[in-house]
Scaffold this motif. Structure first.
Motif, PDB file in Angstrom:
ATOM      1  N   GLN A 256      20.561  76.753  66.014  1.00 39.87           N
ATOM      2  CA  GLN A 256      20.740  76.577  67.431  1.00 39.87           C
ATOM      3  C   GLN A 256      20.847  74.819  67.446  1.00 39.87           C
ATOM      4  N   SER A 259      24.486  74.602  66.301  1.00 38.86           N
ATOM      5  CA  SER A 259      25.572  74.648  67.494  1.00 38.86           C
ATOM      6  C   SER A 259      25.643  73.560  68.514  1.00 38.86           C
ATOM      7  N   ARG A 260      24.424  72.847  68.775  1.00 43.13           N
ATOM      8  CA  ARG A 260      24.549  71.919  69.756  1.00 43.13           C
ATOM      9  C   ARG A 260      25.329  70.635  69.062  1.00 43.13           C
ATOM     10  N   THR A 282      19.535  80.537  74.326  1.00 48.23           N
ATOM     11  CA  THR A 282      20.786  79.960  74.420  1.00 48.23           C
ATOM     12  C   THR A 282      21.586  80.243  75.373  1.00 48.23           C
ATOM     13  N   PHE A 286      22.114  76.510  77.109  1.00 47.29           N
ATOM     14  CA  PHE A 286      23.322  75.771  77.064  1.00 47.29           C
ATOM     15  C   PHE A 286      24.001  75.194  78.275  1.00 47.29           C
ATOM     16  N   THR A 302      31.466  77.143  74.089  1.00 44.13           N
ATOM     17  CA  THR A 302      30.605  78.039  73.360  1.00 44.13           C
ATOM     18  C   THR A 302      31.069  79.402  73.909  1.00 44.13           C
TER      19      THR A 302
END
Lengths: 583, 430
Positions: A256, A259-260, A282, A286, A302
């Motif tokens: 996580q 992914s940020r 998520t 997000f 994303t």
């Protein structure tokens, strides 16, 4: 459900494996629909041919199979399992077969309904198309004829990936708004056949997209702003890496965070056979998080492929392929794409379940013998490519592995280790000691170049190994039996671990360290590690390092553009120099 | 239309095979032999051959038994009249109440659409400090109690059931000892919790296959209550027995085993049950609490290992206490900042000090000299264990936090605990 003339009949059902008797030719891995009447509506359950023996085809059904009878009809489509590629994929949540979950929820409410398939892209929406080629131009598969704006990118509209050789652009529409189904260009191929180009195209998920000029060696680092990765075990753009770890060691949290912060254009998250709660987090957070590079919502860059553990197991297997195909599509536009697959072990287990149903001869721990080649082929879809346009695009793949019992000697971890370029092993001991991220700094390795000087890193690695060795010895012989020299090694190793390798993910500054800061701070840390300190006894040495660690942790929380940053850096350096002998 | 078939061609373990046509996968059938009768479910179709697992077991099934296919899968009655009732693992009355055959719901229904889930926000109060303070249980969480045989896990489960502030309790017992079943029943009755509970009890003496049904029926009923807006707590004990029943059927069906004889789909099987835990957007919630006994106290055994990858944390029950180390509620940080402002600090400080105390204990055991700080730690450990960790301690969260402060104050000076000064001023007992 598609219309088909090739109809077979069910001869056997066991779990999600259905045996079908057929009359006309079938294609290995083609899609079939198993017809079923449920609560008054006729549905077709999507399935894939996975084995043919005589007149019988074994198909794996992507849905629960209860209610199927011997003699029920199965329609073969002749098409391989494919996804639709076009503008509008970003920001969406799909299941493993690219069904938009929001559309299913709108129709069916709380629960998933089997046999309900929806188009992944909005057919009504009009996109502003800008042409970028001229009629008469010679083009190849994957070269753009125009583009439409999607989020902050220009989504290229390309010559279909499957087209062979060169083709000539015959016609192209004017700039304007078009739906995904309208023809925007026509090309003539080498055999003088015409092909229509729309804003979308289909591509079979299990076949890599190869419409590029050449593969390059991944050399540029992909910064994740996680120090123990970028400095210590770096990942390259277009590289592939794996994160094995026992449960509770923080695999998903690490994914996580990556992914940020990862310095890429598009992130594809494949939640494959894991907890629904995590992907929900998520999905819900997000849209509210800001992408630090663009100031827009993180969700806009994303795509989430979500096939959680209670969803059908066969589509779990398909979900990683769906995800990588979407990633390859955005790579074709010259973008940097990161695919995070959590967890590849669940995908391997899906293979094992099917293999068991097919009664194949089992390999180690009942995984099929082809496990290794399948894993290798998947990771090989990562890479950095020079496109026909001259641009480069990359797909970086990071897969978590959940080894049974936390033991890395099991087949999935071993098969993965053979093909990846970086191994970030999470350790239970480190997570129990609350040392985050719990990546083991000694066991992990990487073949890629990082953001700091490799000589400095090698020196720090050596020191860390020695220091931890001393620490282990001390548990046996106590402080008293350790020489002062060794004790300094131990203190330095602990210092390096505490102030650099560990990182507070909840702190906005410490939680994300960019490459510049890593180079600068690691330089300072290396300087300190090389110093020869003058303290005469262990207590004094320990006190000094405890205080230094505390100051350094505060330093880690100060932004680099803050005026206090340089002051503090200077004072730390002075303080250490005063306590050390001149070199 | 019921179709009846006669000739059973194979009986192996609890699985029978019959030649029949027009039978659906997953369909139920009634198998009547001269001496007994039982329900059975279709688990494989192969041309004309139909394999059924017999819930009542293979024993006593005659080759000329009458097999009547019912045209539907496993179903269960659902209404509020379930409350207060006790059923077998297969959903038949175990108490003296009437059989309920109307208002049927499908068992083992489809999974919840992930986009319809919400991030949970409400705490489940249990009155057990080791849970409420240190590893808070959150509504919609799925959490197992890992324990070795002989630990009082059923007592713990029963206590949580009685005290948890939920609307409905659904209990499924798998392979339960008859004594334990009576214990659950009497305990719930004594505390007046039986009227909001439904029990599905498969005892160790009942046929194995029923053990597979118990959790599915319980979860289907629990889910239906949650859809009606109730806050439901579903207790499943013991999931290891359930897995062993899976293993038994898989082996009878000659499936290729993966680790230690368990089928390759063990993870998926467990996940499809645990993932029923949910917080519905606009309806109720379903919290799943289970017992997983660890054979040989080995957490790498396939059952606890697969479970750990699925659930949102775990409670370790060891020596009659919930272990503060290793136990984890992954969702606790979603709620423990909204309870009382000293909650997180008390939680962290008490655990860190207890870790230190454990080191002091080891030091003592090895015969090293105790210094003043070590002696304080030992006092602290004793107080913490008797007044906080003991399973008989029963306090609301706020009182438990106060007791935590009292234990700290009786063991240490106020500046020794590394607690922020503002909290010390407000909470340190005079």
């Amino acid at each position: 459900m598609q219309h088909s003339d090739n109809i077979g009949r069910i001869m056997g059902v066991g779990g999600n494996l259905v045996t079908v008797e057929f009359d006309l030719p079938v294609v290995q891995n083609e899609v079939a629909y198993v017809r079923l009447e449920e609560q008054g509506r006729h549905v077709g359950l999507k399935a894939e041919v996975i084995r043919v023996r005589g007149r019988y085809a074994d198909v794996q059904v992507f849905e629960p199979t209860h209610g199927l009878c011997v003699g029920d009809k199965v329609a073969f489509t002749g098409e391989l399992l494919s996804v639709e590629l076009g503008p509008g994929l970003l920001g969406q949540v799909f299941d493993g077969l690219q069904n938009p979950l929001d559309a299913i929820a709108a129709e069916h409410g709380f629960f998933l309904a089997r046999g309900s398939y929806y188009r992944p892209l909005d057919a009504q929406r009009r996109w502003d198309f800008t042409p970028c080629a001229r009629p008469g131009e010679r083009l190849r598969a994957g070269m753009p004829v125009g583009h439409v704006p999607e989020a902050i990118f220009r989504h290229a509209i390309m010559v279909p990936y499957g087209l062979k050789g060169w083709c000539t652009l015959v016609s192209l529409v004017e700039e304007g708004a078009y739906t995904i189904d309208e023809v925007v260009a026509v090309v003539l191929d080498e055999d003088r056949r015409e092909h229509e180009i729309r804003l979308t195209q289909h591509w079979p998920v299990k076949i890599p997209i190869t419409a590029y000029a050449e593969r390059l060696r991944p050399t540029q680092p992909m910064t994740t702003k996680i120090r123990i990765i970028d400095t210590y075990n770096p990942v390259a753009l277009g590289g592939v890496y794996c994160i094995p770890g026992p449960f509770g060691a923080g695999k998903t949290v690490l994914q996580q965070i990556t992914s940020r912060h990862a310095d890429v254009d598009v992130v594809v998250v494949a939640a494959c056979g894991e907890r629904a709660g995590e992907v929900v987090e998520t999905i819900r957070t997000f849209p509210e998080l800001e992408d630090p590079r663009t100031g827009r919502s993180l969700m806009e860059r994303t795509i989430i492929i979500c096939n959680t553990s209670s969803m059908p197991v066969a589509s779990r297997e398909a979900s990683v392929y769906t995800a990588v195909t979407l990633a390859e599509h955005y790579r074709q536009m010259g973008l940097k794409v990161l695919l995070l697959a959590d967890s590849t072990s669940r995908w391997a287990q899906a293979l094992r379940e099917m293999s068991g149903r097919l009664e194949e001869i089992p390999g180690e721990e009942a995984f099929p013998a082809y496990l290794e080649s399948v894993v290798a082929a998947f990771y090989e879809r990562g890479g950095v490519m020079r496109l026909h346009t001259g641009e480069t695009g990359s797909v970086t793949i990071g897969g978590t592995v959940s080894p049974a019992g936390g033991n890395f000697e099991e087949p999935v971890t071993q098969a993965t280790l053979k093909v990846v370029g970086a191994f970030l092993g999470l350790s239970r001991a480190r997570s129990d000691a609350r040392r985050y991220p719990a990546i083991d700094p000694l066991d992990s390795w990487s073949h890629y170049d990082g953001v700091v000087d490799p000589a400095q890193v090698a020196e720090a690695r050596r020191l860390l190994a020695q220091g931890f060795e001393v620490k282990q010895m001390m548990q046996v012989v106590g402080d008293e039996g350790t020489s002062l020299e060794d004790y300094f090694l131990y203190l330095k190793a602990e210092f390096l671990d505490a102030v650099y390798l560990q990182q507070d993910a909840f702190d906005p500054v410490d939680g994300a360290t960019d490459a510049d800061r890593q180079r600068r701070v690691f330089g300072l840390v290396s300087e300190i590690l090389a110093m020869d300190f003058t303290m005469q006894d262990k207590d004094a040495a320990k006190r000094f390092f405890l205080a230094l660690t505390q100051t350094f942790l505060d330093f880690n929380r100060i932004p680099m553009d803050d005026e206090k940053f340089e002051d503090m850096e200077r004072s730390i350096r002075t303080r250490c120099k005063e306590a050390a002998r001149d070199a | 239309m019921h179709r009846i078939f006669h000739r059973i061609e194979q009986i192996a373990g609890n699985v029978i095979m019959v030649q029949a046509d027009d039978v659906a996968y997953g369909e139920l059938a009634e198998v009547s032999s001269p001496k007994n009768s039982s329900l059975a479910q279709v688990i494989r179709l192969e041309r004309g051959r139909v394999y059924l697992q017999v819930f009542g077991g293979g024993r006593g099934v005659a080759t000329n038994a009458k097999i009547r296919f019912l045209g539907h899968g496993v179903r269960m009655h659902f209404s509020d009249s379930l409350l207060g009732r006790i059923f077998t693992g297969g959903g038949l009355p175990r108490d003296k109440g009437p059989a309920l055959t109307d208002a049927l719901i499908e068992v083992a229904g489809p999974p919840v659409n992930p986009v319809k889930r919400v991030v949970p926000t409400r705490m489940v109060r249990t009155g057990i400090p080791m849970i409420d303070v240190f590893n808070t249980l959150v509504e919609s969480q799925k959490l197992p109690i890992f324990s070795s045989a002989g630990e009082p896990y059923n007592l713990l489960l029963a206590r949580i059931a009685m005290q948890a502030e939920v609307d409905v309790i659904v209990l499924a017992g798998m392979g339960l000892k008859h004594d334990d079943y009576l214990f659950f029943r009497d305990m719930l009755e004594e505390h007046g919790a039986l009227s909001r509970a439904v029990l599905f009890i498969h005892t160790a003496a009942d046929p194995t296959v029923e053990c597979l049904l118990a959790p599915d029926i319980a979860l289907a009923v629990a889910e239906a209550f949650a859809l009606k807006g109730r806050r439901v707590l579903c207790l499943l004990t013991d999931m290891t027995n359930f897995c062993d029943a899976l293993k038994e059927i898989a082996n009878t069906m000659e499936q290729i085993p993966s680790t230690r004889g368990y089928p390759g789909d063990l993870y998926s099987q467990l996940a499809s049950r645990y993932e029923k835990a949910v917080d519905f957007h606009g309806a109720g919630s379903l919290t799943v609490l289970t017992v997983t006994t660890m054979p040989g106290d080995d957490v790498t055994h396939p059952v606890p290992d697969n479970t750990g990858y699925i659930t949102e944390g775990q409670f370790y029950l060891k020596g009659g206490r919930i272990e503060p180390f290793g136990s984890l509620s992954r969702l606790k940080q979603l709620v423990n900042d909204k309870t009382r402002k000293d909650h997180r600090t008390v939680m962290n400080v008490m655990i860190q000090l207890y870790a230190e105390a454990r080191e002091a204990k080891e030091k003592q055991a090895m015969g090293f000299r105790m210094n003043a700080w070590d002696r304080k730690l030992l006092t602290y450990a004793r107080l913490f264990e008797t007044e906080m960790m003991d399973l008989s301690v029963n306090l609301p969260l706020e009182d438990a936090l106060d007791r935590g402060w009292s234990i700290l104050a009786r063991s240490f000076d106020r500046q020794e605990t590394a607690i922020p000064s503002a909290l010390i001023e407000e909470f340190w007992p005079a």
